[in-house]
Write an enzyme that holds these catalytic residues in place. Structure first.
Site, mmCIF file in Angstrom:
data_model
loop_
_atom_site.group_PDB
_atom_site.id
_atom_site.type_symbol
_atom_site.label_atom_id
_atom_site.label_comp_id
_atom_site.label_asym_id
_atom_site.label_seq_id
_atom_site.Cartn_x
_atom_site.Cartn_y
_atom_site.Cartn_z
ATOM 1 N N ASP A 70 -8.836 -4.278 -6.669
ATOM 2 C CA ASP A 70 -8.534 -3.413 -5.446
ATOM 3 C C ASP A 70 -9.698 -2.190 -5.418
ATOM 4 O OD1 ASP A 70 -7.667 -1.571 -3.598
ATOM 5 O OD2 ASP A 70 -5.600 -1.957 -4.107
ATOM 6 N N HIS A 97 -7.645 -5.036 -1.893
ATOM 7 C CA HIS A 97 -6.377 -4.284 -1.627
ATOM 8 C C HIS A 97 -5.395 -5.254 -0.698
ATOM 9 C CE1 HIS A 97 -3.816 -0.807 -0.833
ATOM 10 N NE2 HIS A 97 -4.079 -1.139 0.415
ATOM 11 N N SER A 135 0.846 -1.271 -0.092
ATOM 12 C CA SER A 135 0.012 0.096 -0.160
ATOM 13 C C SER A 135 0.899 1.097 0.150
ATOM 14 C CB SER A 135 -0.854 -0.041 1.204
ATOM 15 O OG SER A 135 -1.949 0.975 1.215
#
Length: 830
Positions: free
Chosen positions: A756, A790, A683
């Site tokens: 995502d 994610h 991330s």
């Protein structure tokens, strides 16, 4: 001469063998470019080792319900039906969150003697949630099956039974709540609704968004939104439910609330009223369900309207880092029969608007005649309110946005008094007093424990030596603090819950070699203690006897290492060394980090985590590199220090300085081979990896997962950046490695979930960044994981990511060839 010739021959032989190994590795990765792969058996053994059970403790602390967690669903499950419904991903088969699971093999553990009794639910079922009766003698369970979630009830004896004809809807709200009489349950029941809407063969029309003269708004919630009229029908179908009362004694069910999309329902402490929030159509295609239009009402127990508290319009223009206007965070006061408390913004919900006060607290008592009463004005945004056991005691947490500062106020709403109790930097781990310890009242409501003028607090206990959790008694009158418990220096121990009274409690204890287990701790006499240490004697006896699922990890060593950045900012990392490490050996090294923002250097340099934790490795962890002979710098500090408004102006220079300090320390210790260091992040950590490869030569390869590489795609802020792209254009560009992809001259593995939903890290970010690196002549590999969000969940995905990561760093870090300090190019290899 002979020695020289032998050396040349030896180097040539090693070079040929290395080249053959590299060619074989290249062929292996190419042959498996588009098929699912798994790492070696020793890695799989650790990955799929039994997990320690999940626990739910009864309110009096006399029993626990234990279940074995389900953590890696199959890819076929993720590939199954999934609906994106206004901020939520739904599994239409069982009307639950897609890919989410509970635990199997439920059993009751008695704290006093450790006795375990199995709960007899079907083998194919799993416990989704546990709802203890306040007296701790009985409980309700949400029991999940492939196509439904049922309501079951049970007793601490181990007896359980299914409630017939009740299928739960746990979407958007807790599905079951006990009434104050501890006999009845408020239940979200799926009504007879027929078949799900059928998808039209053709769309009714194009997707259209239109606006004029609007202001910038928060886009954090802009994921999995509704897009079509068909989506609207699906949202209504899967979120609607009835509110019913189930009597556990008579086994009778009473309908109280007709079919609607309820987002909140709560029985008043006296059991006479029901607070209800229900959504109002039409459904917005711009925001998630928690920003939809809604009615907030109070009903009697027959479902009749007593009072409308608020009719809220759709909140589709909430300012960046702001809050909706009007009534928010409404709930019953636990220590009053039927009084409501809520917050309202006084600054239009806009954090940058000038205002003397940002929030106010409102109170209204049934039967809700006249007007609601304002009881407190807050200078800063109210983050939380917590009621105490003492009637009228309210703790209010405020946050000052510019300073990142927390203020804790104590109110007596009955007497109309208030005082600032304490305040601190919200990121200050060393001085953080923690948070109040809660207990459940007989009416089922939660309040923090109060003993005279004392309030019990628990905290993580940050220190220079690492985290040492604690329990304190804090006096509200004198501000004196008695530390009644603190984790031992050579262990990681933490408070779970009080057992019967405040002189005994359940705790968890672990160390690098001892499995986390529950213990019953008993407090004794007061003793003299050093500052910060426990001032009470304590004895403990074991409750559970969990076994080590992965003994091969016990030879990994863990040590907190402290050092300084070039500008004297204190930093740290956890140094993990592989089993069998011999002191003085230089190792290929993996740096794992996640950048965080701080207002000042003093707080940024504080140590995070503990080296006394029991090593467990889950998911696609970087820690598996330890099993391949790498050193790992875990929790490597990457602070961004500065004014919250402008800190991202120096993001890259600070990132570089942080990384340089960490690498220099690991090399100076004789641990890291400076020519064989890789960096990995997820991330915001993926953004970090890409920037470090673009702006430094510290690392010979990187792995960036689910990252965001072009911040101009988020024009109204990202992470802690509060300025828009138009206000800070250069900062947005400087933070974005896509603009510097031609400078990424080290191999980079880019991994991303192919679905995502995080607005800041949509999958295309990785696809564009890969093309930018590849097209600039760089070495890059892009892996897109089907059906993953994610984070990565499926068994096949996790195994494949581990295979990719281990192979990438084995090739470009561990087995990288160096001659006279330079990497050997393919054309120059012998």
């Amino acid at each position: 001469m002979k020695n020289t010739l032998f050396s040349l021959f030896f180097l040539t032989l090693i070079g040929c063998l290395s080249k053959q190994e590299t060619i074989a590795q290249d062929k292996k990765m190419a042959d498996n470019a588009s098929t699912w792969q798994s790492p070696e058996e020793d890695i799989l053994k650790i990955l799929h080792a039994p997990q320690l059970p999940k626990s739910s403790t009864s309110p009096p602390g006399t029993h626990m319900i234990l279940t074995d967690p389900i953590i890696y669903p199959s890819l076929s499950e993720l590939a199954g039906p999934m609906l994106k419904l206004a901020g939520t991903r739904v599994n239409p088969k069982n009307n639950y969150y897609h890919g989410r699971h509970g635990g199997t093999s439920p059993r009751i553990l008695t704290i006093k003697d450790g006795k375990i009794v199995d709960l007899n639910i079907p083998k194919e079922a799993e416990v989704i949630s546990t709802y203890w009766r306040p007296d701790g003698q009985a409980f309700a369970l949400a029991v999940g099956f492939e196509d439904r979630i049922e309501l079951w009830t049970g007793h601490i004896s181990g007896a359980v039974e299914k409630v017939p004809n009740v299928i739960l809807n746990p979407l958007m709200e807790q599905a079951v709540k006990w009434f104050p009489d501890q006999e009845k349950l408020l239940v979200r029941k799926i009504a007879d609704r027929g078949s799900a809407p059928e998808k039209p063969s053709m769309p009714n029309g194009p997707k259209i968004l239109e606006d004029a003269g609007a202001k910038a708004r928060s886009t954090y919630e802009a994921r999995n939104l509704l897009e079509t009229a068909y989506d609207d029908e699906l949202f209504s179908y899967y979120t609607q439910c009835e509110l019913v009362i189930y009597d556990t004694k008579t086994k009778q069910t009473q309908l109280i609330g007709p079919k609607a999309s309820y987002t909140y329902s709560s029985v008043s402490p006296d059991g006479n009223y029901l607070l209800v929030e229900r959504l109002k159509a039409p459904w917005s295609h711009e925001v998630a369900w928690w920003r939809f239009a809604k009615d907030i009402e109070v009903w009697d127990l027959k479902g009749n309207l007593v009072k409308t508290i608020a009719n809220k319009a759709v909140a589709n223009e909430v300012p960046i880092h702001g809050v909706p206007t009007g009534v928010r965070s409404i709930s019953w006061q636990p220590t009053a029969p039927h009084t409501l408390l809520w917050r309202e913004a006084l600054d239009g919900g806009n954090p940058v608007a000038k205002a003397d006060f940002r929030d106010k607290l409102m109170r209204w008592e049934a039967p809700f005649k006249g007007e609601a009463e304002e009881i407190f004005k807050a200078e800063h945004r109210i983050q939380a309110t917590m009621w105490g056991q003492t009637e009228g005691m309210l703790m209010v947490f405020q946050r000052e946005r510019m300073k990142r500062w927390r203020y804790v106020w104590l109110l007596d709403v009955n007497k109309g008094t208030s005082k600032l109790w304490f305040d601190l930097d919200e990121s200050d781990r060393y001085n953080n007093p923690g948070f109040p310890i809660f207990t459940q009242l007989d009416n089922g409501k939660y309040v923090f424990r109060v003993d005279g003028d004392d309030i019990y607090f628990r905290g993580s206990g940050g220190s220079k030596e690492g985290d040492r959790p604690f329990v304190d008694r804090r006096n509200t009158a004198t501000n004196e603090v008695e530390r009644i418990f603190r984790s031992a220096k050579d262990k990681y121990e933490y408070f779970v819950d009080f057992a019967d009274d405040t002189n005994s409690f359940i705790m968890s204890s672990e160390s690098p070699t001892n499995v986390p287990n529950f213990y019953l701790a008993t407090l004794g006499k007061s003793i003299k203690a050093d500052k910060g240490e426990a001032a009470r004697k304590m004895s403990k006896s074991p409750i559970s006897k969990f076994k080590d699922p992965s003994p091969e990890l016990r030879n990994i060593t863990n040590e907190i290492i402290r050092y300084q950045r070039a500008d004297s900012v204190e930093l740290s990392f956890q140094l993990l060394l592989p089993p069998g490490y011999k002191k003085g050996t230089k190792l290929p090294t993996v740096v794992y980090a996640y950048p965080l923002e701080y207002s000042g250097a003093k707080i940024a340099g504080q140590v995070r985590g503990s080296s006394n934790r029991f090593m467990r490795i889950r998911g696609a962890s970087h820690k598996y590199f330890l099993m391949r002979g790498y050193a790992v710098l875990d929790r490597t500090a990457m602070p961004m220090i500065g004014d919250p408004e402008t800190v991202y102006d120096s993001f890259v220079p600070q990132l570089v300085a942080d990384a340089e300090a960490a690498v220099e320390k690991a090399v100076d210790m004789g641990i890291a081979d400076p020519d064989r260091i890789g960096v990995i992040g997820h991330s915001h950590g993926g953004l970090m990896v890409a920037n470090l490869l673009a702006h430094t030569d510290l690392f010979c390869a990187g792995i960036a997962r689910s990252g965001s590489y072009n911040k101009t795609n988020q024009p109204y802020g990202f992470q802690g950046e509060r300025r828009s792209l138009f206000e800070a254009t250069q900062s947005y560009i400087d933070c974005s490695p896509t603009f510097f992809a031609d400078k990424v001259n080290e191999p980079i593995l880019i991994i991303h979930g192919d679905d995502d939903s995080n607005p800041g890290t949509l999958t295309f970010q990785s696809e564009v960044f890969y093309e930018a690196v590849r097209g600039s002549g760089g070495t890059a590999r892009l892996v897109l994981l089907p059906f993953e969000d994610h984070g990565y969940r499926a068994k096949e995905s996790i195994e494949h990511v581990l295979w990719e990561q281990l192979n990438w760093f084995d090739k470009y870090v561990k087995n990288r060839e160096i001659v006279e300090g330079k990497e050997v190019k393919e054309e120059n290899k012998p």
